[in-house]
Design a protein around this motif. Sequence first.
Motif, short mmCIF file in Angstrom:
data_model
loop_
_atom_site.label_atom_id
_atom_site.label_comp_id
_atom_site.label_asym_id
_atom_site.label_seq_id
_atom_site.Cartn_x
_atom_site.Cartn_y
_atom_site.Cartn_z
N VAL A 82 -19.01 15.51 2.56
CA VAL A 82 -19.92 16.43 1.87
C VAL A 82 -21.29 16.41 2.53
O VAL A 82 -21.91 17.46 2.75
CB VAL A 82 -20.02 16.07 0.38
N ALA A 83 -21.77 15.20 2.85
CA ALA A 83 -23.09 15.09 3.50
C ALA A 83 -23.10 15.80 4.85
O ALA A 83 -24.06 16.51 5.19
CB ALA A 83 -23.47 13.62 3.67
N ALA A 127 -2.79 6.73 2.39
CA ALA A 127 -3.52 7.48 3.42
C ALA A 127 -4.41 8.54 2.78
O ALA A 127 -5.58 8.72 3.18
CB ALA A 127 -2.54 8.13 4.39
N SER A 128 -3.89 9.26 1.77
CA SER A 128 -4.70 10.28 1.12
C SER A 128 -5.83 9.64 0.33
O SER A 128 -6.93 10.19 0.25
CB SER A 128 -3.84 11.14 0.21
N HIS A 129 -5.58 8.48 -0.26
CA HIS A 129 -6.64 7.78 -0.99
C HIS A 129 -7.78 7.39 -0.06
O HIS A 129 -8.96 7.58 -0.37
CB HIS A 129 -6.08 6.53 -1.67
N GLU A 151 -9.77 10.36 0.78
CA GLU A 151 -10.69 10.74 -0.29
C GLU A 151 -11.92 9.85 -0.32
O GLU A 151 -12.99 10.27 -0.77
CB GLU A 151 -9.97 10.67 -1.64
N SER A 152 -11.81 8.63 0.18
CA SER A 152 -12.97 7.74 0.20
C SER A 152 -14.03 8.24 1.18
O SER A 152 -15.17 7.77 1.15
CB SER A 152 -12.54 6.31 0.58
N PRO A 188 -7.58 -0.56 -1.77
CA PRO A 188 -8.59 -0.74 -0.72
C PRO A 188 -9.58 0.42 -0.71
O PRO A 188 -9.23 1.56 -1.05
CB PRO A 188 -7.75 -0.78 0.57
N ALA A 189 -10.81 0.13 -0.32
CA ALA A 189 -11.88 1.14 -0.27
C ALA A 189 -12.10 1.77 -1.64
O ALA A 189 -12.25 2.97 -1.77
CB ALA A 189 -11.59 2.21 0.78
N GLN A 190 -12.11 0.91 -2.66
CA GLN A 190 -12.33 1.39 -4.03
C GLN A 190 -13.18 0.34 -4.75
O GLN A 190 -12.71 -0.42 -5.59
CB GLN A 190 -10.99 1.58 -4.75
#
Length: 438
Positions: free
Chosen positions: A312-313, A300-302, A305-306, A138-140
């Motif tokens: 960063v922004a 959860a960590s993945h 990371e998404s 998910p979210a990839q």
Amino acid sequence: VDVRVVFFTAGLMVSTGLFFGLIPALRSSRMDVAGTLRDDARTTSGGRGVRRVRNALVALQVAVSLVLILGAGLLGRSLAALQNVDPGVDADHVAWLRTDFGQAGITGDEARVALREVESRFMSLPGVAAAGATSRLPAQGNASTTTVVEGYEPKAGTGAVELAFAVVSPGYFDAVGLSMLQGRSFTSDDAAGTETVVVVNDAAARQFWPGQDPLGRRMRSQGRADSWRSVVGVVEDAPVERLGERPQPMFYFTTGQAAPSSVYLVAHTDGDPAGLLAGMRAAVGAVRSTLTVSGQGTLASHLGESLSGPRVATTAMAAFSLLGLLLAALGIYAVVAFSVARRSAELGIRIALGADRGGLVRAVVGEIVATVALGLAVGIGLCVLAAPHLGTALYDVQPLDPATFVGSVALLLLVSIGAAWLPARRAAAVDPVEALRT
């Protein structure tokens, strides 16, 4: 580090310093001494033209700083909202690792058998409640195909739509905590040589068959007229490309009818998912010694990371806004310090005549507040123009969010007053005798 960027940045810095240093130097070399003496008495802080330019630069600093502070505030609130969003899957109890059957020389039916064996070994691990495999987490967002949906005509009139897809094993939905809303999930009976089937998510069902039963509907790849697949189930929505996105249509193939290659193996546990990783790696190696693990982690960590892009922004905007705030404060401090230094005799006379020192401080600060107010007015206008362009980067926050807007203005106003108050207070504490002597 790009050498061109480094040289460009260095050149820009040098050019800026030369430009802003050259202008006052040239003005000084052409100055009319007699006129300056008449216009710039000891009780003034410079000619009217010079003061206007100086105040205009301060107002511009304030305006730009307000835009940066507002942007940082909006992105910060958006990131906080994203971190609290419901991901749609049971991220806290899922571990994953990645392997590639094709790279290990395992293809076709052999890959299907190996995958089932890996999942079976996962299920034998302590605490594992479900296991499965998928071509994407998910979210990839990394896979889509041009699809013809029977009975659906896209607005563009092309006859097809670009849809995200994933190839999953029958146990995948249970492993990540996605429930079936209609129909059924994949089973071991959905194998090569049987009727080809798909499962669609709820967003796809709503878009393609609003108010209708999606079960039994068909869809196929645009380039293959004989590749119709029947919908057998509707599953809950999960993030396709990123957290916080609007639900996107997506469909799922089954590994029983599409031979797996590079896959993410997932396992669900009621305990700590990170504790499963060692056992999962051992299980993969036990099935085929040629299989290697190219990545691992928890879901959860993945998902965390998404959020790296928004994080960063937000960090970059916060750094720029802090720098802008600092420059504005330094500019205001410098202007007030210079002004009161030039007016030391005037202030000394006022104090000698009995003027209230606190009143002098308020008067000096009040003069710069007018300039700051002008900068804030310009900055508010710039914010109104710029904020809508942040709309696509924000989640659950309006571009002109009142709380963020008021907070940004209040912060900049307080910093400006503080920057002006320090030199004004020091000037008001001067000894009148010393001020008149100098």
